[in-house]
Design an enzyme around this catalytic site. Structure first.
Site, PDB file in Angstrom:
ATOM      1  N   LYS A  22      33.867  42.374  16.564  1.00  0.00           N
ATOM      2  CA  LYS A  22      34.396  43.963  17.635  1.00  0.00           C
ATOM      3  C   LYS A  22      35.331  43.710  18.488  1.00  0.00           C
ATOM      4  O   LYS A  22      35.576  44.263  19.183  1.00  0.00           O
ATOM      5  CB  LYS A  22      33.358  45.014  17.632  1.00  0.00           C
ATOM      6  CG  LYS A  22      33.623  46.254  18.525  1.00  0.00           C
ATOM      7  CD  LYS A  22      32.540  46.923  18.336  1.00  0.00           C
ATOM      8  CE  LYS A  22      32.641  46.527  19.879  1.00  0.00           C
ATOM      9  NZ  LYS A  22      31.338  47.784  20.729  1.00  0.00           N
ATOM     10  N   ASN A  23      34.311  42.583  19.108  1.00  0.00           N
ATOM     11  CA  ASN A  23      33.985  41.885  20.684  1.00  0.00           C
ATOM     12  C   ASN A  23      35.538  41.245  20.699  1.00  0.00           C
ATOM     13  O   ASN A  23      36.165  40.539  22.236  1.00  0.00           O
ATOM     14  CB  ASN A  23      33.019  41.729  21.241  1.00  0.00           C
ATOM     15  CG  ASN A  23      31.944  42.247  21.686  1.00  0.00           C
ATOM     16  OD1 ASN A  23      32.329  43.253  21.689  1.00  0.00           O
ATOM     17  ND2 ASN A  23      30.780  42.073  21.958  1.00  0.00           N
ATOM     18  N   ARG A 102      34.575  51.876  26.706  1.00  0.00           N
ATOM     19  CA  ARG A 102      34.672  51.191  27.880  1.00  0.00           C
ATOM     20  C   ARG A 102      35.665  50.116  28.037  1.00  0.00           C
ATOM     21  O   ARG A 102      36.565  49.822  28.487  1.00  0.00           O
ATOM     22  CB  ARG A 102      33.446  50.472  28.881  1.00  0.00           C
ATOM     23  CG  ARG A 102      32.413  51.325  29.035  1.00  0.00           C
ATOM     24  CD  ARG A 102      31.396  50.497  29.690  1.00  0.00           C
ATOM     25  NE  ARG A 102      30.262  51.564  30.266  1.00  0.00           N
ATOM     26  CZ  ARG A 102      30.098  51.701  31.640  1.00  0.00           C
ATOM     27  NH1 ARG A 102      30.926  51.499  32.435  1.00  0.00           N
ATOM     28  NH2 ARG A 102      29.309  52.889  31.904  1.00  0.00           N
ATOM     29  N   CYS A 126      28.968  52.530  26.294  1.00  0.00           N
ATOM     30  CA  CYS A 126      27.568  52.693  26.427  1.00  0.00           C
ATOM     31  C   CYS A 126      26.863  52.407  27.861  1.00  0.00           C
ATOM     32  O   CYS A 126      27.468  51.694  28.846  1.00  0.00           O
ATOM     33  CB  CYS A 126      26.769  50.878  25.914  1.00  0.00           C
ATOM     34  SG  CYS A 126      27.104  51.366  24.194  1.00  0.00           S
ATOM     35  N   ASP A 316      23.599  41.106  24.197  1.00  0.00           N
ATOM     36  CA  ASP A 316      24.273  41.579  22.903  1.00  0.00           C
ATOM     37  C   ASP A 316      23.112  41.260  21.306  1.00  0.00           C
ATOM     38  O   ASP A 316      22.676  41.930  20.534  1.00  0.00           O
ATOM     39  CB  ASP A 316      25.240  41.995  22.479  1.00  0.00           C
ATOM     40  CG  ASP A 316      26.403  42.550  23.275  1.00  0.00           C
ATOM     41  OD1 ASP A 316      25.656  42.479  23.765  1.00  0.00           O
ATOM     42  OD2 ASP A 316      26.935  42.583  22.954  1.00  0.00           O
TER      43      ASP A 316
END
Length: 429
Positions: A22-23, A102, A126, A316
């Site tokens: 995802k990142n 974000r 978040c 994470d």
């Protein structure tokens, strides 16, 4: 609102395919704004955050088509997205979309690089610490952008285009590095990013940009050099596997016992986490298909860990490690140095019977012999999956509420765990 119900006590056995990161997928999708030609991304995970970013990009006039599976694709093969930003119709990213995630603030960089203007709402996502955008703004100002904040929006203009500069971050910032990297690709002249983030996702984005015609060297090191070009073209790129998902499932196996093949995982992306798991008593085997994780018979050993930028232990995975350490034979210590206020999962883990005390940025976890299932509530993305890990080893039933956090970052989590023997189901409504 959906919930996840888990009956703990089952060991995990089988294979879990690792999804695209995802990142990396999010900044790669945003990078498509830099070109008027089509960017094709393979192995994009099916996540709520990806779907939200598709809406945000669509607001700018970007056309996104999801292609079907190709012959030989695995059941969990990520989707292929064809992203065309040929006609950007709007350079404003509205509050109602950006406030939900974000990373969507990063659209400011390619919009400025290509259109020389942008109006982007201050970000959301978040609720972990303040995560100020000051470093991002500083980087853009170095590149010649004129910025102001008006009614919750960052209004940015670069009438003459962006100009290469030396950007030295006072502290390592993944967001700042992504923004500076994307903006500098179309700047006039040379840009040097000092104290750049070294995360694999940064390198993945730089690799894709180079395929599109950018001239970037040094990605993955603290010093990145970008020679600006006039135009980027289309390209095809495969999103790298998700190291956080890999580490999460590895910790789940270490928690429950058993043996699971993490198919497609790349060990070099999370060596620090694998080292910690080995210290904790897991057996890690690297093979041609990824990583095999096992814990058979031996108990869980306590560890002492401090989160750090890559290649250190990732923030994470902090919550997941804490869940694992609740069953360790002794006291563990975890110090969080990346984000403030990232211990919100502690009070929820305590509902299982975990014994955790906090002293500033350090958590001490005194392992217990057993956890008991309980109703719990997810507070953020990574905290939510730590509750799942605890529940897998707890006696009885656990109900995890507010799982929309999970859907933001974990593709088909309950399906992947169920296939390995976990008693886990999603309850809708």
């Amino acid at each position: 609102m959906d919930r996840i119900r888990i009956i703990g006590g089952n060991k995990l056995h089988g294979t879990i395919p690792i999804s695209g990161a995802k990142n990396a997928a999010l900044p790669l999708m945003i990078a498509a704004l830099l070109s008027d030609e089509t960017l094709i991304l393979d192995n994009v995970p099916r996540l709520a955050d990806v779907a939200l970013l598709q809406r945000i990009l669509g607001n700018h006039g970007v056309d996104i088509m999801a292609a079907g599976k190709r012959p030989g694709d695995h059941e969990y093969q990520g989707q292929t997205l064809h992203i065309s930003a040929k006609n950007i119709i709007d350079t404003t990213a509205p509050y109602e979309l950006v406030s939900k995630m974000r990373a969507s603030f990063w659209v400011i960089a390619p919009l400025l690089a290509r259109m020389h203007e942008a109006k982007v709402s201050l970000p959301g996502g978040c609720a972990i610490g303040t995560r100020p955008v000051d470093l991002l703004i500083m980087a853009l100002e170095k590149l010649g952008v004129e910025l102001s904040i008006d009614a919750g929006y960052v209004v940015a203009k670069a009438p003459g285009g962006l100009k290469g500069a030396t950007i030295e971050f006072p502290k390592v910032t993944v967001s700042g590095t992504h923004v500076a990297l994307m903006a500098a690709t179309l700047a006039k002249g040379t840009t040097i990013i000092s104290n750049a983030a070294c995360e694999p996702e940064i390198t993945d984005v730089a690799d894709c940009l180079n395929k599109m015609g950018a001239r970037i060297t040094g990605a993955g090191t603290p010093r990145i050099l970008i020679e600006g070009v006039d135009k980027l073209h289309g390209a095809r790129h495969t999103v790298l596997p998700d190291r956080i998902e890999t580490g999460t499932y590895a910790m789940a196996v270490a928690m429950t016992g058993g043996e699971v093949q993490l198919s497609g995982a790349r060990p070099e992306l999370l060596q620090s986490a694998l080292d910690v798991l080995t210290q904790a008593g897991a057996t890690i085997t690297i093979n041609n298909d990824g990583i095999k994780v096992a814990r058979n018979g031996a108990g869980i050993s306590p560890v002492t860990v401090t989160t750090a930028p890559f290649p250190g232990f990732p923030t994470d995975l902090q919550a997941q490690l804490m869940a694992l350490m609740t069953r360790a034979k002794g006291a563990s210590h975890i110090t969080e140095t990346i984000f403030e206020n990232r211990f919100m999962h502690v009070q929820e883990l305590a509902r299982f019977g975990a014994k955790i005390s906090l002293d500033g940025e350090t958590a001490t976890i005194d392992g217990v012999t057993k956890l008991r299932g309980a109703p719990v509530m997810a507070t953020d993305l990574r905290a939510s999956v730590s509750l799942v890990i605890a529940a897998l080893a707890a006696e009885g039933e656990t109900m995890v509420n507010r799982i929309y956090h999970l859907d933001r970052g974990f593709e088909r989590l309950e399906e992947k765990l169920s296939a390995c023997g976990a008693t886990i189901e999603r309850i809708s409504g």
